[in-house]
Design a protein around this motif. Structure first.
Motif, PDB file in Angstrom:
ATOM      1  N   UNK A 122       0.810  -1.211   0.000  1.00 19.61           N
ATOM      2  CA  UNK A 122       0.000   0.000   0.000  1.00 19.61           C
ATOM      3  C   UNK A 122       0.844   1.263   0.000  1.00 19.61           C
ATOM      4  N   UNK A 123       2.075   1.179  -0.505  1.00 18.23           N
ATOM      5  CA  UNK A 123       2.998   2.317  -0.512  1.00 18.23           C
ATOM      6  C   UNK A 123       3.075   3.000  -1.870  1.00 18.23           C
ATOM      7  N   UNK A 124       2.152   2.718  -2.763  1.00 21.66           N
ATOM      8  CA  UNK A 124       2.159   3.331  -4.088  1.00 21.66           C
ATOM      9  C   UNK A 124       1.832   4.815  -3.961  1.00 21.66           C
ATOM     10  N   UNK A 125       2.585   5.683  -4.635  1.00 24.69           N
ATOM     11  CA  UNK A 125       2.348   7.122  -4.510  1.00 24.69           C
ATOM     12  C   UNK A 125       0.974   7.586  -5.004  1.00 24.69           C
ATOM     13  N   UNK A 126       0.315   6.788  -5.824  1.00 22.71           N
ATOM     14  CA  UNK A 126      -1.014   7.139  -6.331  1.00 22.71           C
ATOM     15  C   UNK A 126      -2.133   6.510  -5.510  1.00 22.71           C
ATOM     16  N   UNK A 127      -1.776   5.851  -4.424  1.00 15.02           N
ATOM     17  CA  UNK A 127      -2.780   5.247  -3.555  1.00 15.02           C
ATOM     18  C   UNK A 127      -3.318   3.915  -4.041  1.00 15.02           C
ATOM     19  N   UNK A 128      -2.661   3.306  -5.014  1.00 18.98           N
ATOM     20  CA  UNK A 128      -3.104   2.005  -5.517  1.00 18.98           C
ATOM     21  C   UNK A 128      -2.645   0.904  -4.573  1.00 18.98           C
ATOM     22  N   UNK A 129      -3.449  -0.152  -4.470  1.00 17.85           N
ATOM     23  CA  UNK A 129      -3.159  -1.255  -3.565  1.00 17.85           C
ATOM     24  C   UNK A 129      -3.515  -2.566  -4.241  1.00 17.85           C
ATOM     25  N   UNK A 130      -2.667  -3.572  -4.069  1.00 20.28           N
ATOM     26  CA  UNK A 130      -2.906  -4.900  -4.621  1.00 20.28           C
ATOM     27  C   UNK A 130      -2.818  -5.921  -3.492  1.00 20.28           C
ATOM     28  N   UNK A 131      -3.948  -6.479  -3.067  1.00 25.27           N
ATOM     29  CA  UNK A 131      -3.917  -7.478  -1.996  1.00 25.27           C
ATOM     30  C   UNK A 131      -3.199  -8.751  -2.444  1.00 25.27           C
ATOM     31  N   UNK A 132      -2.515  -9.366  -1.509  1.00 17.01           N
ATOM     32  CA  UNK A 132      -1.780 -10.604  -1.793  1.00 17.01           C
ATOM     33  C   UNK A 132      -2.277 -11.703  -0.865  1.00 17.01           C
ATOM     34  N   UNK A 133      -2.127 -12.933  -1.341  1.00 20.75           N
ATOM     35  CA  UNK A 133      -2.486 -14.111  -0.542  1.00 20.75           C
ATOM     36  C   UNK A 133      -1.195 -14.846  -0.234  1.00 20.75           C
ATOM     37  N   UNK A 134      -0.906 -15.014   1.041  1.00 24.15           N
ATOM     38  CA  UNK A 134       0.297 -15.738   1.450  1.00 24.15           C
ATOM     39  C   UNK A 134      -0.082 -17.202   1.675  1.00 24.15           C
ATOM     40  N   UNK A 135       0.511 -18.076   0.863  1.00 22.65           N
ATOM     41  CA  UNK A 135       0.217 -19.506   0.954  1.00 22.65           C
ATOM     42  C   UNK A 135       1.245 -20.256   1.789  1.00 22.65           C
ATOM     43  N   UNK A 136       2.342 -19.631   2.072  1.00 25.37           N
ATOM     44  CA  UNK A 136       3.411 -20.237   2.857  1.00 25.37           C
ATOM     45  C   UNK A 136       4.386 -19.164   3.264  1.00 25.37           C
ATOM     46  N   UNK A 137       5.483 -19.574   3.853  1.00 24.45           N
ATOM     47  CA  UNK A 137       6.457 -18.605   4.330  1.00 24.45           C
ATOM     48  C   UNK A 137       6.984 -17.717   3.203  1.00 24.45           C
ATOM     49  N   UNK A 138       7.210 -18.287   2.032  1.00 28.30           N
ATOM     50  CA  UNK A 138       7.748 -17.525   0.912  1.00 28.30           C
ATOM     51  C   UNK A 138       6.862 -17.570  -0.335  1.00 28.30           C
ATOM     52  N   UNK A 139       5.673 -18.121  -0.213  1.00 27.89           N
ATOM     53  CA  UNK A 139       4.796 -18.276  -1.372  1.00 27.89           C
ATOM     54  C   UNK A 139       3.677 -17.246  -1.322  1.00 27.89           C
TER      55      UNK A 139
END
Length: 88
Positions: free
Chosen positions: A48-65
């Motif tokens: 959520x650090x995009x300068x235009x306020x854009x956000x992309x939710x992520x799904x964490x399936x594992x420690x690195x996935x």
């Protein structure tokens, strides 16, 4: 999420036709290629650090996935187009 823009549904329908029905999950590499951004820019969008306020939710399936839902990537594409054709 409530998308008031009437064109969003049409945009999603048009963009998802080539894909299988259902919740397609994309790898970070697939999102980077589709959006034409760097790994750092993808991380900024996810945090959520995009300068235009854009956000992309992520799904964490594992420690690195991490995976991204296709519908969220399409929403991000649509929103970025609404911000006067801003690049990520």
């Amino acid at each position: 999420m409530n998308y008031k823009a009437k064109g969003f549904e049409d945009y999603v329908k048009e963009e998802t036709e080539p894909f299988l029905k259902g919740n397609k999950l994309l790898t970070p590499e697939m999102v980077i290629e589709r959006l034409g951004i760097t790994k750092r820019q993808l991380q900024e969008l996810t945090r959520g650090e995009n300068p235009h306020g854009l956000f992309l939710p992520a799904i964490r399936l594992g420690k690195k996935t991490i995976r991204y839902r296709m519908i969220d990537v399409l929403r991000l594409e649509f929103e970025s187009q609404q911000i006067s054709h801003t690049k990520f």
